[in-house]
Design an enzyme around this catalytic site. Structure first.
Site, PDB file in Angstrom:
ATOM      1  N   LYS A 201       0.856  -1.187   0.000  1.00 51.11           N
ATOM      2  CA  LYS A 201       0.000   0.000   0.000  1.00 51.11           C
ATOM      3  C   LYS A 201       0.887   1.230   0.000  1.00 51.11           C
ATOM      4  O   LYS A 201       1.207   1.804   1.043  1.00 51.11           O
ATOM      5  CB  LYS A 201      -0.940   0.005   1.223  1.00 51.11           C
ATOM      6  CG  LYS A 201      -2.089   1.016   1.067  1.00 51.11           C
ATOM      7  CD  LYS A 201      -2.956   0.698  -0.139  1.00 51.11           C
ATOM      8  CE  LYS A 201      -4.077   1.698  -0.336  1.00 51.11           C
ATOM      9  NZ  LYS A 201      -4.832   1.456  -1.567  1.00 51.11           N
ATOM     10  N   SER A 406      -8.910  -0.216  -5.196  1.00 51.99           N
ATOM     11  CA  SER A 406      -9.126   0.159  -3.797  1.00 51.99           C
ATOM     12  C   SER A 406     -10.612   0.386  -3.523  1.00 51.99           C
ATOM     13  O   SER A 406     -11.392  -0.554  -3.592  1.00 51.99           O
ATOM     14  CB  SER A 406      -8.269   1.385  -3.437  1.00 51.99           C
ATOM     15  OG  SER A 406      -7.838   1.303  -2.096  1.00 51.99           O
TER      16      SER A 406
END
Length: 621
Positions: A201, A406
């Site tokens: 991430k 996402s």
């Protein structure tokens, strides 16, 4: 005082005089526009029999055009503001589809000078529609002064590609070089508070590092290489391109460059990228030979795609009533609250989905996603409405566009089935929290905050430091959202939480890889998703509908005025303003704009809990 008055009086007169001129000018323009609208006869462009259709998209191809009120658009144009033009992808595709079967259209001209590009999947969609034109036996001609990478993808679908002898073709690869601000923030004494889950991430790295981490490089290199392979396959579909161009190696390029006597245009022709080198007059004569001569225009017989749209729309009948498959767009960053087109508002999209659920004519829904994600709260708000749609017996199919990552993937997981193009950027199943405090910066200039509280709970404010207990609580919340993400994906995809975690951790995937990993159901496009939705709803006859926004009042007047005024302007004037808007951007200005856009991302962090499902790295040049 008298001296000051004498000094300021001329300045005030100048400002006041300028104000009066501007106000009067705007009033006169509006007055003229009003009479033009009243007296203007409906003028339907004529499609020349055997003529050429000119496809000259402006700006970016988008799923859903950004909303700008007609009045704001009018003011921008009056003040010379250069906003980013947009072309509605689905309207553009519809025009090409119609032209392929229209006997009046003898061929297609691709004029890509003002085209800025779009996601690879959007370019692939246009290429598929152009394939229908080729199949109908209608020649396609592309021309340009120089071709950018996106422009060339479309140009390569043509039968004949013309290039200016002083031009070039950019086939340089995909790049991703974010700007990093960590040291700057440190020098400004701005404290960055970051909470994240997932080894990959990397969305927050620009704010806590000065370079890309090895994990991010590993993940990003993989999907960028996959995207580039798709691009090369697309431009090679109809052209025999020299392997030295496709290799991506500078030594290969320099060999070709030297053989072309360091002439980029000659290199492009020798390498098979283009067919002929020609100035504008030579291209014009070739198009006259293909489409015939128009005495009035003193050029080839043809019609622009916007005029063609007006012509074919004028002959359309009122849409039939009956069962619908409704396409709903989730295009842009996902933000909390009510948002205009161009971004995805949690409240806005939820309300739209609720209206669809209560509309008896709508039997199935296709959610068209083109989003890198955003607010965790808004994403879940939207997913809940999708679940209610399904509970109401209306199938919901996710159709991914160029990006569905996402938060974009979070909402896709709330649908019955996910259809994705092979080149979509998806995944990025990870969570982060981030905000800034400036207590140290304020202390440097002698500003402090202090006080009392009735509890030990932290008072989170930009002017105060964040204590360790608050950090533990926020990280716990981020961990919880990540666990929820894993569980909802596992439930939706019939996978274990451990299996999802293995492919999650914020890592980005292309559509082809996502299919292998079980994150999407099948590869396909919007038409495929619509067919699946209709089949799930048991529909044999149905119509596909898109969101319609009707202007009223003053906005409608301004829109009509602008359309009428533009129609009455000479082509040379219209082309002059288009050239101003679409002029080549200097490298320095381009770099500044890119940096400002990356900084402006901070303004899109509006989640009420400061928790985000956002893929900042899902953007390539």
């Amino acid at each position: 005082m008298k001296f000051l008055a004498k000094l300021l009086n001329p300045i005030w007169k100048f400002i006041n005089g300028t104000r009066r001129v501007i106000v009067n000018l705007v009033f006169i323009i509006l007055l003229i526009g009003f009479f033009l609208i009243i007296n203007q006869e409906d003028s339907i462009p004529e499609v020349p029999d055997g003529g050429l259709l000119v496809l000259n998209p402006a700006g970016l191809l988008v799923e859903e055009p950004t909303y700008i009120s007609p009045f704001d658009r009018f003011v921008d144009q009056a003040m010379g503001a250069n906003g980013a033009p947009e072309t509605d992808l689905h309207e553009f595709l519809r025009i090409i589809d119609t032209a392929a079967t229209d006997d009046r259209i003898a061929g297609v001209v691709l004029d890509l000078r003002n085209f800025w590009g779009g996601g690879l999947s959007k370019l692939q969609l246009v290429a598929e529609r152009l394939e229908k034109v080729r199949a109908a036996g209608k020649p396609i001609v592309a021309h340009g002064i120089s071709f950018s990478q996106s422009q060339y993808y479309l140009a390569s679908q043509a039968d004949t590609v013309y290039l200016n002898p002083l031009g070039a073709v950019a086939v340089e690869g995909y790049h991703m070089y974010p700007t990093y601000f960590s040291s700057l923030l440190e020098k400004l004494n701005v404290t960055t508070h970051i909470f994240r889950v997932g080894d990959f991430k990397s969305a927050v790295e620009p704010f806590n590092r000065d370079d890309m981490s090895s994990e991010a490089k590993e993940a990003n290199q993989a999907w960028i290489n996959a995207m580039w392979a798709e691009y090369l396959a697309g431009i090679s579909r109809h052209r025999d391109i020299a392997p030295e161009i496709l290799s991506g190696q500078m030594d290969d390029f320099l060999t070709l460059f030297a053989a072309a006597d360091n002439n980029q245009a000659v290199l492009a022709q020798n390498a098979g990228l283009v067919d002929e080198l020609s100035h504008s007059e030579g291209i014009r004569q070739a198009l006259i030979e293909l489409g015939g001569y128009d005495e009035e225009k003193k050029s080839f017989r043809g019609i622009g795609w916007r005029d063609y749209r007006t012509a074919i729309n004028s002959g359309e009948k009122e849409p039939k009533q009956g069962d619908e498959v409704r396409v709903v767009f989730a295009s842009g960053t996902i933000l909390d609250g009510t948002q205009p087109r161009g971004s995805v508002g949690g409240v806005t999209l939820s309300n739209r989905l609720r209206d669809v659920r209560l509309d008896d004519d709508v039997k199935a829904v296709v959610l068209r996603i083109d989003s890198p994600g955003g607010s965790a709260f808004a994403s879940e708000q939207i997913r809940q409405e999708l679940l209610l749609l399904r509970e109401a017996g209306k199938p919901v199919i996710a159709s991914m566009s160029s990006v569905a990552a996402s938060g974009g993937y979070w909402i896709a997981a709330g649908t019955d089935e996910i259809v994705a193009p092979s080149s979509v950027i998806t995944g990025s199943i990870g969570v982060f929290g981030m905000f800034f405090t400036i207590e140290e910066a304020l202390a440097n200039i002698g500003v402090y905050t202090d006080g009392v509280s009735s509890t030990e709970f932290p008072y989170i404010d930009i002017t105060r430091p964040l204590n360790d207990s608050a950090k533990v609580a926020i990280q716990g919340g981020v961990d919880r959202i990540y666990q929820d993400f894993l569980e909802l994906v596992a439930d939706a995809r019939d996978l274990s939480v451990a299996e999802v975690h293995e492919v999650a951790q914020g890592r980005v995937w292309t559509g082809s890889k996502a299919l292998e990993l079980g994150l999407v159901d099948r590869l396909g496009e919007l038409d495929d998703a619509v067919a699946i939705a209709a089949e799930r709803a048991g529909l044999e006859e149905y119509r596909v509908t898109f969101p319609q926004e009707t202007l009223t009042g003053f906005d409608a007047f301004i829109a009509n005025f602008m359309n009428g005024a533009t129609a009455l302007l000479p082509n040379s004037v219209v082309e002059h303003f288009a050239a101003r808007i679409n002029r080549s951007t200097p490298l320095t200005e381009r770099a500044i704009r890119r940096t400002l856009q990356e900084v402006n991302v901070i303004n899109e962090f509006n989640d009420p809990q400061n928790v985000y499902l956002r893929c900042l790295e899902c953007k390539i040049d």
